[in-house]
Design a protein around this motif. Structure first.
Motif, PDB file in Angstrom:
ATOM      1  N   UNK A  70      23.664   3.047 -18.947  1.00 45.00           N
ATOM      2  CA  UNK A  70      23.861   2.285 -19.833  1.00 45.00           C
ATOM      3  C   UNK A  70      24.979   2.202 -20.706  1.00 45.00           C
ATOM      4  N   UNK A  71      25.537   3.419 -21.115  1.00 44.21           N
ATOM      5  CA  UNK A  71      26.972   3.634 -21.809  1.00 44.21           C
ATOM      6  C   UNK A  71      27.893   2.983 -21.227  1.00 44.21           C
ATOM      7  N   UNK A  72      27.954   3.128 -19.922  1.00 48.13           N
ATOM      8  CA  UNK A  72      29.179   2.585 -19.184  1.00 48.13           C
ATOM      9  C   UNK A  72      29.022   1.288 -18.929  1.00 48.13           C
ATOM     10  N   UNK A  73      27.895   0.604 -18.702  1.00 46.92           N
ATOM     11  CA  UNK A  73      27.834  -0.894 -18.179  1.00 46.92           C
ATOM     12  C   UNK A  73      27.973  -1.909 -19.318  1.00 46.92           C
ATOM     13  N   UNK A  74      27.405  -1.217 -20.325  1.00 46.58           N
ATOM     14  CA  UNK A  74      27.288  -2.153 -21.519  1.00 46.58           C
ATOM     15  C   UNK A  74      28.505  -2.764 -22.066  1.00 46.58           C
ATOM     16  N   UNK A  75      28.783  -4.093 -21.967  1.00 51.53           N
ATOM     17  CA  UNK A  75      30.085  -4.759 -22.377  1.00 51.53           C
ATOM     18  C   UNK A  75      30.684  -4.555 -23.540  1.00 51.53           C
ATOM     19  N   UNK A  76      30.006  -4.057 -24.655  1.00 51.58           N
ATOM     20  CA  UNK A  76      30.526  -3.993 -26.079  1.00 51.58           C
ATOM     21  C   UNK A  76      29.718  -2.767 -26.659  1.00 51.58           C
ATOM     22  N   UNK A  77      30.276  -2.285 -27.493  1.00 52.75           N
ATOM     23  CA  UNK A  77      29.712  -1.094 -28.307  1.00 52.75           C
ATOM     24  C   UNK A  77      28.492  -1.939 -29.223  1.00 52.75           C
ATOM     25  N   UNK A  78      27.360  -1.130 -29.032  1.00 56.17           N
ATOM     26  CA  UNK A  78      26.009  -1.375 -29.578  1.00 56.17           C
ATOM     27  C   UNK A  78      26.013  -1.628 -31.053  1.00 56.17           C
ATOM     28  N   UNK A  79      27.100  -0.916 -31.907  1.00 58.24           N
ATOM     29  CA  UNK A  79      27.122  -1.231 -33.170  1.00 58.24           C
ATOM     30  C   UNK A  79      28.435  -1.687 -33.535  1.00 58.24           C
ATOM     31  N   UNK A  80      28.918  -2.802 -32.760  1.00 59.54           N
ATOM     32  CA  UNK A  80      30.168  -3.464 -33.091  1.00 59.54           C
ATOM     33  C   UNK A  80      29.505  -4.686 -33.899  1.00 59.54           C
ATOM     34  N   UNK A  81      29.978  -4.769 -35.029  1.00 67.60           N
ATOM     35  CA  UNK A  81      29.521  -5.728 -36.029  1.00 67.60           C
ATOM     36  C   UNK A  81      30.631  -6.903 -36.023  1.00 67.60           C
ATOM     37  N   UNK A  82      30.147  -8.187 -35.815  1.00 64.74           N
ATOM     38  CA  UNK A  82      30.957  -9.290 -35.770  1.00 64.74           C
ATOM     39  C   UNK A  82      30.424 -10.600 -36.547  1.00 64.74           C
ATOM     40  N   UNK A  83      30.276 -10.354 -37.753  1.00 67.03           N
ATOM     41  CA  UNK A  83      29.587 -11.371 -38.529  1.00 67.03           C
ATOM     42  C   UNK A  83      29.886 -12.792 -38.211  1.00 67.03           C
ATOM     43  N   UNK A  84      31.226 -13.062 -38.057  1.00 65.34           N
ATOM     44  CA  UNK A  84      31.554 -14.568 -38.018  1.00 65.34           C
ATOM     45  C   UNK A  84      30.891 -15.153 -36.670  1.00 65.34           C
TER      46      UNK A  84
END
Length: 291
Positions: free
Chosen positions: A38-52
């Motif tokens: 999971x840590x390798x195939x997840x395309x984004x950081x799970x806590x990457x905040x992108x409010x827009x």
């Protein structure tokens, strides 16, 4: 080919002849693969905040859409499955070790040991599983370790009863009496005769317990007592989606589907294993197919 080898081959053929069981094994293989990578195939950081980009519907960039903070739901589901399965495996392993130990000792030695152990088990059975887990977490405090311990404790009585019932049956077999007659010690009899012959029911119970452990973890996390933020949890994701059901259905549907599919696969695998490992069930199925 020996009788034992022939029996094993026939059991595997029976297991693999059930398409539902084969599909469940395939699904669980994918779940395990996701858990390991999971840590390798997840395309984004799970806590990457992108409010827009919050509450964006599923797209090529975000397969499962985004949540209220713009975090990628697909990445969080992958890591959430990893967390749920890790909690389930550790907690059920704890329950197997402790519960089987209690059940085997109680069933083999009987007497006051059986009475004491089984009364404790009966008291634990008096409480609903989730209620007892909630009480343990409330006392020890929320967190991953506490969740594992709580789920492990509440499932221990189940394995104790299964192991005790199987041990009571096996200890009456002639080969156990012969071993005692020739002076074999308790450890030898337990390791050579008792444990190998009660593995079948325990394997089936383990598969079913893994399914319910995943549900228990999701329930505790939904209530805020399980896996704590910012670590993703499928139960917590469903809780967070409550205020956005009409705006962002994907926030609840994808984590819920992950729980549903994983739990269903474990249950179907348990049913398939029961058909193979239970002699009565196997005989009935083989007779039905032969008719």
């Amino acid at each position: 080919m020996t009788d034992d080898s022939a029996t094993r081959v026939a059991s595997w053929r029976l297991l693999l002849s059930n398409p539902v069981t084969v599909v469940s094994v395939g699904v669980l293989a994918v779940v395990v693969l996701v858990t390991l990578t999971a840590g390798w195939i997840a395309p984004f950081d799970v806590n990457d905040v992108d409010v827009p980009n919050a509450l964006q519907s599923p797209s090529g960039a975000n397969w499962f859409g985004t949540d209220e903070l713009g975090r990628d739901v697909f990445s969080r589901v992958l890591v959430g499955i990893q967390a749920s399965l890790r909690v389930a495996v550790v907690s059920v392993a704890f329950a197997v070790v402790v519960g089987v130990g209690i059940g085997v000792l109680a069933g083999y030695f009987g007497g006051w040991l059986d009475a004491v152990f089984m009364r404790v088990v009966d008291v634990m059975f008096a409480f609903p599983v989730l209620l007892l887990a909630l009480a343990i977490v409330a006392i020890l405090g929320p967190g991953v370790t506490t969740t594992m311990l709580a789920i492990g404790i509440v499932y221990t009585p189940i394995f104790a009863r299964v192991a005790r019932a199987s041990t009571l049956s096996v200890r009456l077999e002639p080969y156990v009496a012969v071993s005692r007659t020739i002076g074999a010690g308790h450890l030898y009899i337990l390791g050579r005769h008792i444990l190998p012959n009660i593995v079948g029911p325990l394997i089936v119970q383990t598969s079913l317990s893994l399914a319910f452990a995943i549900l228990s973890e999701a329930a505790l996390s939904f209530l805020g007592l399980g896996i704590q933020p910012p670590q993703p949890s499928l139960g917590r994701m469903i809780f967070d989606s409550q205020g956005f059901v009409t705006l962002a259905w994907w926030m609840a549907v994808f984590p819920g589907t992950a729980i549903f599919v994983t739990v269903l696969a474990f249950n179907l695998l348990g049913d398939g294993l029961r058909d193979v490992l239970d002699p009565k069930q196997r005989t009935m199925i083989e007779a039905r197919r032969a008719s």
